[in-house]
Design a protein around this motif. Structure first.
Motif, PDB file in Angstrom:
ATOM      1  N   CYS A 115       0.712  -1.302  -0.158  1.00 20.34           N
ATOM      2  CA  CYS A 115       0.341  -0.099  -0.230  1.00 20.34           C
ATOM      3  C   CYS A 115       0.936   0.729  -0.138  1.00 20.34           C
ATOM      4  O   CYS A 115       2.005   0.969   0.401  1.00 20.34           O
ATOM      5  N   ILE A 116       0.700   2.039  -0.487  1.00 19.15           N
ATOM      6  CA  ILE A 116       0.912   3.572  -0.420  1.00 19.15           C
ATOM      7  C   ILE A 116      -0.120   4.678  -0.302  1.00 19.15           C
ATOM      8  O   ILE A 116      -0.921   4.499  -0.266  1.00 19.15           O
ATOM      9  N   LEU A 153       8.341   2.256   4.632  1.00 15.67           N
ATOM     10  CA  LEU A 153       9.543   3.388   3.550  1.00 15.67           C
ATOM     11  C   LEU A 153       8.877   4.364   3.370  1.00 15.67           C
ATOM     12  O   LEU A 153       7.425   5.060   3.016  1.00 15.67           O
ATOM     13  N   LYS A 154       9.561   5.431   3.883  1.00 14.90           N
ATOM     14  CA  LYS A 154       9.828   6.855   3.848  1.00 14.90           C
ATOM     15  C   LYS A 154      10.519   7.478   3.300  1.00 14.90           C
ATOM     16  O   LYS A 154      11.300   7.454   3.419  1.00 14.90           O
ATOM     17  N   LEU A 182       6.145  10.293   1.070  1.00 13.66           N
ATOM     18  CA  LEU A 182       5.362   9.224   0.486  1.00 13.66           C
ATOM     19  C   LEU A 182       5.428   8.206   1.270  1.00 13.66           C
ATOM     20  O   LEU A 182       7.346   7.627   2.012  1.00 13.66           O
ATOM     21  N   TYR A 183       5.143   7.742   1.800  1.00 14.99           N
ATOM     22  CA  TYR A 183       4.572   6.156   2.558  1.00 14.99           C
ATOM     23  C   TYR A 183       4.697   4.844   1.972  1.00 14.99           C
ATOM     24  O   TYR A 183       3.344   4.886   0.934  1.00 14.99           O
ATOM     25  N   CYS A 204      13.630   3.627   7.299  1.00 18.04           N
ATOM     26  CA  CYS A 204      12.047   2.814   7.048  1.00 18.04           C
ATOM     27  C   CYS A 204      12.014   2.169   7.951  1.00 18.04           C
ATOM     28  O   CYS A 204      12.609   2.388   9.428  1.00 18.04           O
ATOM     29  N   LEU A 205      10.282   2.645   8.465  1.00 18.32           N
ATOM     30  CA  LEU A 205       9.989   3.275   9.824  1.00 18.32           C
ATOM     31  C   LEU A 205       9.025   1.444  10.105  1.00 18.32           C
ATOM     32  O   LEU A 205       8.922   1.055   9.477  1.00 18.32           O
ATOM     33  N   THR A 206       9.937   1.546  11.344  1.00 18.54           N
ATOM     34  CA  THR A 206       9.014   0.243  12.552  1.00 18.54           C
ATOM     35  C   THR A 206       8.757   0.577  13.665  1.00 18.54           C
ATOM     36  O   THR A 206       8.587   2.061  13.823  1.00 18.54           O
ATOM     37  N   ARG A 207       7.878  -0.183  14.598  1.00 19.07           N
ATOM     38  CA  ARG A 207       7.569   0.489  16.483  1.00 19.07           C
ATOM     39  C   ARG A 207       8.605   0.330  16.924  1.00 19.07           C
ATOM     40  O   ARG A 207       9.321  -0.115  17.022  1.00 19.07           O
TER      41      ARG A 207
END
Length: 660
Positions: free
Chosen positions: A207-208, A227-228, A217-218, A248-251
Motif C-alpha cells: 500500500c502507498i 518506507l518513508k 511518500l509512505y 524504514c519505519l518500525t514500531r
C-alpha cells in the motif's frame, strides 16, 4: 428460448455484498455521506446516513477489480478482471446521473488499479501481470492520451497506483520490487517513469499514500515496516519528481510485552496519512492503529570513530525515526481498505472477511458497520409464511438477514466447517443445517445457541436437508447418496430409516405438502420419489445429466428438474413420464430452481449468472436478472411473492423485485 438482451430485466432492489479482498476497495464520496465499493460485477454507491438507500452501477461483464472516486465527487472509475485472452474494461461513471460516462478496453485480462488526477480531468489505470501497462485517459475528450510499460523489464511487478494531491501530471506506481514516480507530458502525449531511489532495499509494497503537500511518500510492505521517502522535484525542463528513501519505519518495542517485535505482524496492508502527519496503519492480522513518528537516538557499535587514538572503541550516535502507537483496535480478517471521512475524524475499515467497520479517532471506538458473506453462499431459505427475514449459509457461518434493511440479524459460527444446506422449521423454534463434517446441527433462531447435534449423520457430509410440517421428522441427503429419515426432539434424535438407491451425492430434497412423500435429486442422473410411511421408492426418473435441483409442480402432480444438461425438464409423478424439456441456458449448468406456491411461475439460475423467470404452462421466459459475477448456487421466491433472493459463488446476496 428468446435472447436475453430482448427480455425485460428484473428490478434489482438491493445487494448484500462487499468485495473485501480488493486493495483500497472502499472509498468515501466528497459529500461524506456516500461510500463506493465493489459487489461482484456491480459498483455500489451506498448512503451511510440512510442505509436503506443505495444505487447499483451495472455495466461490467465480470468482477470489479478496482475503484476510485474523483476529488470533486462527480465521477467514479472502476476496472474489472476478465478471462485469459480478453480485454478488461475501465468504466467512468457519472455520479449525478448514475450512468456510464465513458469507458475504454485497452488493458488485457485485469485492471489492477485506477485513480483520478487531482483536477479530475484524467483517469490513470494500471494493468495486471498479463498487461503490464499504465494508461492515461482524457475524461473530457473521451480518448486515451498515452501509455507506457508499468514495471522495468529487469523484474518487478506493479499493482498499486496513487495520484498525488497538488499536481495533475504526477502519479506513483508500486508493487513487488517496483516503485516508480511518473511524469505526464501532455503536449508530447507521453508518460515518463523514474525509479525511486531506495538503494539495495527490496520490498513487496502492499500500500502507498502521500501527505497533503506531497512532501513525503509512505509505503507499507509485506515485511511489516514502512518506507518513508521524500518527494523531490528534479530541476530541468520536465520538473519531474523523484523519491528518495529517508527511513524504514518500525514500531517502538514495548519492553514489558514479552516477544514484542518492531515489525507489524502480517505486514502493513493499508495506510493513510492524516492531516496532522500521523499515520493510520492496517495490518495483515487485523490490527488498525494510529501512530506518530518519533526521532530517537541510537548508538551504532559497528561504526568506529576515525580517530586513530580512539582505542577505547567509542561509538557515534545516529538519529532514527520510529513509530509510536497511540491507539489501536482489532478487526476480523486482514485490513484491505482505510477510507477517511472528510478530515478523518471518522473512518471506515474494509476487511478481507468482507466486513466494514466504523472507527472514531476520538477514543478509537470500533463497531461493525456492514457485513456480508466473504465466500460462496450455498443455500437460502425463508421461514414458513414469512417474507420479512431469510437465512443463508456459507463456509463457517449461518446468517439471518432482514429483507427490508439488508442487515444481519444473527450469525451462527462453526469454525473450519462448511454449511451445505439449511432449513427453518415451520414452528419457528429451530434452524437445522447440514455440514461437510457429516453432522446435522440445530440452533435457536433468536440467539443462535445450539439445541442438538446429530453426529455422523452422513459419511461424506450432509448435502441436503428438509423437515416435515409438524417439525418432528427430518429428511437428509448425503454426499455418499444415502437418504436418511430422523425422528427429532430437542432431547432425542433417532435414525428411523436409511434409503439406499442413489449412487451419487444428493443435491436437493423437497417435501410434499402432506409430509407423506419427498423427492430427491442426485449427481448420478436420477430423481427418486420416496414413500415416507413405508420408506420405499415410489418412482424414479433417469436422465443423462447431473441433477442439481428438483421441485414439485402445480398440485404436486409433476416434478421439474434442472442440471448440467442446461435444461429444465418436466416429469409425471405417477409414472415418471417425461413431459417436456426447456432449453434454460446457452452456457453452463442450471444449479437452482424454485416455484411459486400456485405453480404458475418458476425461476432458475446457474453458471450463466442469470436469473430467469418462467411461466410454467407456457414454458417461456418473461424476465431476466443480471447482477451476479459468478455462478448462482441457490435462489428462493418470498412467500408473499414480492421478492426473489439469489445467492452465488461470488458471495453476493441479491434481492430482486418479483415481476407483477
Amino acid at each position: 428460448m428468446s435472447g436475453d438482451n430482448s427480455m425485460p430485466h428484473l428490478k434489482l432492489m438491493s445487494t448484500i455484498a462487499f468485495e473485501g479482498k480488493l486493495r483500497n476497495g472502499l472509498v468515501f464520496h466528497k459529500d461524506k455521506k456516500h461510500i463506493a465499493f465493489a459487489a461482484g460485477q456491480t459498483v455500489m454507491l451506498k448512503d451511510i446516513v440512510n442505509t436503506n438507500k443505495e444505487h447499483q452501477l451495472c455495466g461490467h461483464s465480470n468482477s470489479v477489480s478496482c475503484i476510485s472516486i474523483s476529488k470533486d465527487g462527480t465521477l467514479i472509475a472502476s476496472g474489472q478482471e476478465n478471462f485469459m485472452g480478453f480485454q478488461a474494461e475501465v468504466i467512468i461513471w457519472n455520479v449525478q446521473e448514475k450512468k456510464r460516462h465513458s469507458s475504454h478496453s485497452i488493458h488485457r485480462v485485469k485492471v489492477e488499479a485506477v485513480g483520478f488526477t487531482c483536477d479530475s480531468k484524467y483517469v490513470v489505470s494500471l494493468g495486471g501481470q498479463d498487461c503490464g501497462s499504465v494508461v492515461i485517459y482524457d475524461v473530457d475528450n473521451l480518448v486515451p492520451l498515452c501509455g507506457n510499460t508499468a514495471a522495468p523489464l529487469a523484474g518487478g511487478y506493479a499493482n498499486i497506483l496513487r495520484c498525488i494531491n497538488t499536481r495533475n501530471d504526477v502519479f506513483i506506481t508500486a508493487g513487488t520490487n517496483s516503485l516508480r514516480v511518473w511524469k505526464i507530458d501532455f503536449r508530447a502525449r507521453r508518460v515518463i517513469p523514474s525509479n525511486a531511489s531506495v538503494g539495495r532495499i527490496k520490498r513487496e509494497i502492499k500500500c502507498i499514500d502521500v501527505d497533503r503537500n506531497d512532501l513525503y511518500l509512505y509505503c507499507g510492505t509485506s515485511s511489516g515496516d514502512i518506507l518513508k521517502l521524500q518527494m523531490v522535484i528534479i530541476d530541468g525542463e520536465n520538473k519531474a519528481y523523484d523519491a528518495k528513501l529517508l527511513y524504514c519505519l518500525t514500531r517502538i518495542i514495548k519492553k514489558e510485552i514479552v516477544g514484542d517485535i518492531p515489525f507489524f505482524s502480517g505486514g502493513v496492508t493499508a495506510i493513510a496519512v492524516l492531516k496532522t502527519g500521523e499515520l493510520l496503519i492496517g495490518t495483515g492480522d487485523g490490527i488498525v492503529c494510529r501512530a506518530t513518528q518519533i526521532e530517537i537516538q541510537s548508538r551504532d557499535p559497528s561504526k568506529k570513530l576515525a580517530d586513530k587514538h580512539a582505542e577505547n572503541k567509542k561509538t557515534k550516535s545516529k538519529t532514527e525515526m520510529r513509530l509510536k502507537e497511540l491507539e489501536k483496535t482489532l478487526i476480523l480478517g486482514e485490513v484491505t481498505s482505510l477510507a477517511l471521512r472528510g478530515d478523518g475524524h471518522q473512518f471506515l475499515v474494509g476487511s478481507s472477511k468482507s466486513e466494514v467497520y466504523q472507527v472514531n479517532l476520538t477514543g478509537f471506538l470500533c463497531e461493525r458497520f456492514y457485513t456480508c458473506h466473504g465466500c460462496a453462499v450455498n443455500d437460502i431459505i425463508f421461514p414458513y409464511n414469512c417474507s420479512d427475514i431469510f437465512a443463508t449459509c456459507s463456509k463457517e457461518t449461518i446468517r439471518v438477514w432482514n429483507v427490508a434493511s439488508s442487515k444481519e440479524l444473527l450469525r451462527i459460527e462453526v469454525p473450519n466447517m462448511t454449511c451445505n444446506s439449511i432449513f427453518l422449521m415451520q414452528d419457528g423454534r429451530s434452524i437445522i443445517s447440514g455440514w461437510n463434517d457429516g453432522k446435522i446441527r440445530s440452533h435457536t433462531p433468536e440467539t443462535g445457541l445450539p439445541i442438538y447435534i446429530i453426529e455422523n449423520a452422513h459419511q461424506r457430509g450432509v448435502t441436503a436437508i428438509t423437515a416435515t410440517s409438524n417439525c418432528l421428522r427430518i429428511v437428509s441427503g448425503g454426499g455418499e447418496g444415502d437418504v436418511r429419515v430422523w425422528d427429532v426432539t430437542p432431547s432425542t434424535q433417532v435414525l428411523i430409516k436409511t434409503m439406499k438407491e442413489h449412487k451419487g451425492g444428493i443435491t436437493c430434497v423437497r417435501m410434499k405438502s402432506n409430509d407423506k412423500e419427498c423427492v430427491t435429486s442426485a449427481g448420478d442422473g436420477s430423481c427418486i420419489i420416496w414413500d415416507l410411511e413405508n420408506f420405499i421408492r415410489i418412482q424414479v426418473v433417469f436422465a443423462n445429466t447431473l441433477f442439481q435441483a428438483v421441485c414439485y409442480g402445480p398440485a404436486e402432480h409433476q416434478i421439474i428438474t434442472c442440471g448440467t444438461d442446461r435444461k429444465v425438464t418436466y416429469y409425471e409423478v405417477f409414472d415418471g413420464t417425461h413431459i417436456r424439456a426447456l432449453e434454460a441456458s446457452l452456457s453452463g449448468s442450471i444449479n437452482a430452481l424454485d416455484i411459486t406456491e400456485d405453480g404458475k411461475c418458476f425461476i432458475t439460475g446457474g453458471a450463466d449468472k442469470l436469473i430467469k423467470v418462467w411461466k410454467y404452462l407456457e414454458g417461456i421466459v418473461t424476465h431476466v436478472g443480471i447482477g451476479h459475477s459468478d455462478e448462482i448456487t441457490a435462489l428462493r421466491i418470498s412467500p408473499n411473492r414480492k421478492h426473489i433472493i439469489s445467492v452465488g459463488k461470488d458471495g453476493c446476496i441479491i434481492r430482486w423485485k418479483f415481476p407483477d
